[in-house]
Write an enzyme that holds these catalytic residues in place. Structure first.
Site, PDB file in Angstrom:
ATOM      1  N   GLN A  11       8.180  58.687  83.230  1.00 23.40           N
ATOM      2  CA  GLN A  11       8.971  58.172  82.108  1.00 23.40           C
ATOM      3  C   GLN A  11       8.095  57.380  81.145  1.00 23.40           C
ATOM      4  O   GLN A  11       8.110  57.596  79.933  1.00 23.40           O
ATOM      5  CB  GLN A  11      10.106  57.271  82.651  1.00 23.40           C
ATOM      6  CG  GLN A  11      10.998  56.731  81.570  1.00 23.40           C
ATOM      7  CD  GLN A  11      11.802  57.820  80.891  1.00 23.40           C
ATOM      8  OE1 GLN A  11      12.442  58.618  81.561  1.00 23.40           O
ATOM      9  NE2 GLN A  11      11.755  57.890  79.574  1.00 23.40           N
ATOM     10  N   HIS A  30       8.483  54.503  87.800  1.00 26.04           N
ATOM     11  CA  HIS A  30       8.896  55.769  87.156  1.00 26.04           C
ATOM     12  C   HIS A  30       7.778  56.177  86.180  1.00 26.04           C
ATOM     13  O   HIS A  30       7.945  56.171  84.965  1.00 26.04           O
ATOM     14  CB  HIS A  30      10.226  55.551  86.428  1.00 26.04           C
ATOM     15  CG  HIS A  30      10.949  56.811  86.078  1.00 26.04           C
ATOM     16  ND1 HIS A  30      10.472  58.071  86.407  1.00 26.04           N
ATOM     17  CD2 HIS A  30      12.123  57.014  85.420  1.00 26.04           C
ATOM     18  CE1 HIS A  30      11.331  58.976  85.971  1.00 26.04           C
ATOM     19  NE2 HIS A  30      12.337  58.370  85.366  1.00 26.04           N
ATOM     20  N   ARG A  39       9.399  64.018  77.788  1.00 25.62           N
ATOM     21  CA  ARG A  39       9.213  64.115  79.236  1.00 25.62           C
ATOM     22  C   ARG A  39       8.634  65.492  79.568  1.00 25.62           C
ATOM     23  O   ARG A  39       7.701  65.609  80.360  1.00 25.62           O
ATOM     24  CB  ARG A  39      10.572  63.950  79.958  1.00 25.62           C
ATOM     25  CG  ARG A  39      11.154  62.549  79.953  1.00 25.62           C
ATOM     26  CD  ARG A  39      10.373  61.589  80.810  1.00 25.62           C
ATOM     27  NE  ARG A  39      10.230  62.051  82.187  1.00 25.62           N
ATOM     28  CZ  ARG A  39      11.154  61.898  83.146  1.00 25.62           C
ATOM     29  NH1 ARG A  39      12.258  61.239  82.899  1.00 25.62           N
ATOM     30  NH2 ARG A  39      10.941  62.345  84.377  1.00 25.62           N
ATOM     31  N   CYS A  79      15.246  54.954  78.648  1.00 22.87           N
ATOM     32  CA  CYS A  79      14.868  56.154  79.419  1.00 22.87           C
ATOM     33  C   CYS A  79      16.046  57.104  79.608  1.00 22.87           C
ATOM     34  O   CYS A  79      15.829  58.288  79.875  1.00 22.87           O
ATOM     35  CB  CYS A  79      14.284  55.747  80.770  1.00 22.87           C
ATOM     36  SG  CYS A  79      15.453  54.881  81.831  1.00 22.87           S
ATOM     37  N   ARG A 107      11.618  62.559  93.895  1.00 18.32           N
ATOM     38  CA  ARG A 107      12.422  61.398  93.459  1.00 18.32           C
ATOM     39  C   ARG A 107      13.073  60.837  94.713  1.00 18.32           C
ATOM     40  O   ARG A 107      13.858  61.523  95.379  1.00 18.32           O
ATOM     41  CB  ARG A 107      13.486  61.828  92.449  1.00 18.32           C
ATOM     42  CG  ARG A 107      14.512  60.744  92.190  1.00 18.32           C
ATOM     43  CD  ARG A 107      15.390  60.998  91.000  1.00 18.32           C
ATOM     44  NE  ARG A 107      14.646  60.797  89.771  1.00 18.32           N
ATOM     45  CZ  ARG A 107      15.209  60.656  88.572  1.00 18.32           C
ATOM     46  NH1 ARG A 107      16.522  60.705  88.438  1.00 18.32           N
ATOM     47  NH2 ARG A 107      14.467  60.480  87.495  1.00 18.32           N
ATOM     48  N   ASP A 139      17.111  49.279  79.988  1.00 20.95           N
ATOM     49  CA  ASP A 139      17.540  50.294  80.959  1.00 20.95           C
ATOM     50  C   ASP A 139      18.842  49.802  81.576  1.00 20.95           C
ATOM     51  O   ASP A 139      19.256  48.649  81.336  1.00 20.95           O
ATOM     52  CB  ASP A 139      16.419  50.469  82.017  1.00 20.95           C
ATOM     53  CG  ASP A 139      16.660  51.623  82.983  1.00 20.95           C
ATOM     54  OD1 ASP A 139      17.570  52.429  82.734  1.00 20.95           O
ATOM     55  OD2 ASP A 139      15.933  51.711  84.002  1.00 20.95           O
TER      56      ASP A 139
END
Ligand code: CP
Ligand code: NVA
Length: 308
Positions: free
Chosen positions: A135, A132, A289, A261, A105, A221
């Site tokens: 996700q 991402h 996830r 998310c 990340r 988001d």
């Protein structure tokens, strides 16, 4: 041995590969729910490198690797040489000699691409400024669990054209669905940065209500993503009218799902009665996830396993 394959962008994998992963996810999830041991990655090690904060990504990878019989090691830039200027290429050479798979990340996508170019083992994108993919993989799996095929569906993206939005745009091309995007002026999708191949699978709307109209799924988001904190005050002003509230959910189809998310800010990008309401599937998204990433780890390390 399986040829080296990375998961740096959503469209690094084909629809056929995702369909395989989702089939494996169903089986792996079912095993987990029934406390059945499945240890195909015994003695394998995942290294997780974090340059930004995380709850879900760290936990889902760490727990997932443990459940597959392997080990996970957490590194962050604050207390490793990564934060003291060791070149990414050197770090990749060294780290990838001591483990079987790496999850990163970080900030710019370029960093993870450079790492992957020097890695002997598969590299997984655990979020960059641009994408991402883990996700969206979990989100699509969650949609399919609740509603069946996503092909031809309409997904409304309300808010910032950020890493998660860009990944939805790539996914729309892979799975052949449509994204209705509404961002405040100045925050529109940049197709090249989004990494999608054209505008055939998405449409931009000035008014978020128009984007939500008739949608099968409404998603949003945070207004300010990690790494953009300096813009927070300005963004709060600019995004004020881009909140998913009950009126916006009413514009979507009656059976539309709501996704986020997480982490979420109730009263900013989403009203509390939407995220805590009957159409919200945010906890399933978070749980999935782990299951989808376990299938991904299995695939990147062992290749296609047709039968358990
Ligand atoms: N959604 C997500 O990636 O959450 P974390 O930042 O907690 O990992
Ligand atoms: N867009 C958000 C996602 C967090 C999981 C961020 O990058 O901070």
């Amino acid at each position: 041995m399986k040829p080296l394959e990375h998961f740096l962008r959503f469209n690094d994998l084909t629809r056929d590969e995702f369909e395989h992963l989702f089939e494996r996810t169903r089986w792996i999830k079912d095993q987990f729910k029934r406390y059945q041991r499945y240890w195909p990655l015994a003695d394998r090690t995942l290294v997780m490198i974090f340059e930004k904060a995380s709850t879900r990504t760290r936990l889902s990878f760490e727990a997932g690797m443990h459940q597959l019989g392997g080990a996970a090691i957490y590194l962050n830039t604050r207390d490793s040489q990564l934060g003291r200027g060791e070149p990414v290429e050197d770090a990749a050479e060294v780290i990838s000699r001591m483990c079987d798979v790496v999850m990163i990340r970080t900030f710019e996508q370029d960093i993870i691409e450079r790492f992957a170019a020097h890695s002997r083992v598969p590299v997984i994108n655990g979020l960059t400024n641009e994408y991402h993919p883990c996700q969206t993989m979990a989100d699509i799996y969650t949609y399919i669990e609740h509603r069946g095929s996503i092909q031809g569906a309409t997904v409304a993206w309300i808010g910032d054209s950020n890493n998660v939005c860009n990944t939805w745009l790539q996914a729309a091309e892979v799975f052949d669905f449509n994204v209705h995007v509404s961002t405040p002026p100045g925050y529109e999708v940049e197709p090249e940065r989004a990494g999608c191949h054209g505008t055939r699978h998405y449409e931009q709307f000035a008014d978020p209500m128009d984007a939500a109209r008739g949608a099968d799924l409404v998603t949003t988001d945070v207004w300010t993503s990690m790494g953009f904190e300096a813009e927070d005050e300005e963004r709060r002003r600019d995004f004020h009218d881009w909140q998913v509230d009950t009126e916006m959910m009413r514009a979507a189809k009656p059976e539309a799902l709501f996704m986020h998310c997480l982490p979420a800010h109730r009263g900013e990008e989403v009203a509390a009665d939407v995220i805590d309401g009957r159409q919200s599937v945010v906890w399933d998204e978070a749980e999935n996830r782990m299951h989808t990433q376990k299938a991904l780890l299995e695939y990147l390390l062992l290749g296609r396993i047709e039968k358990p």
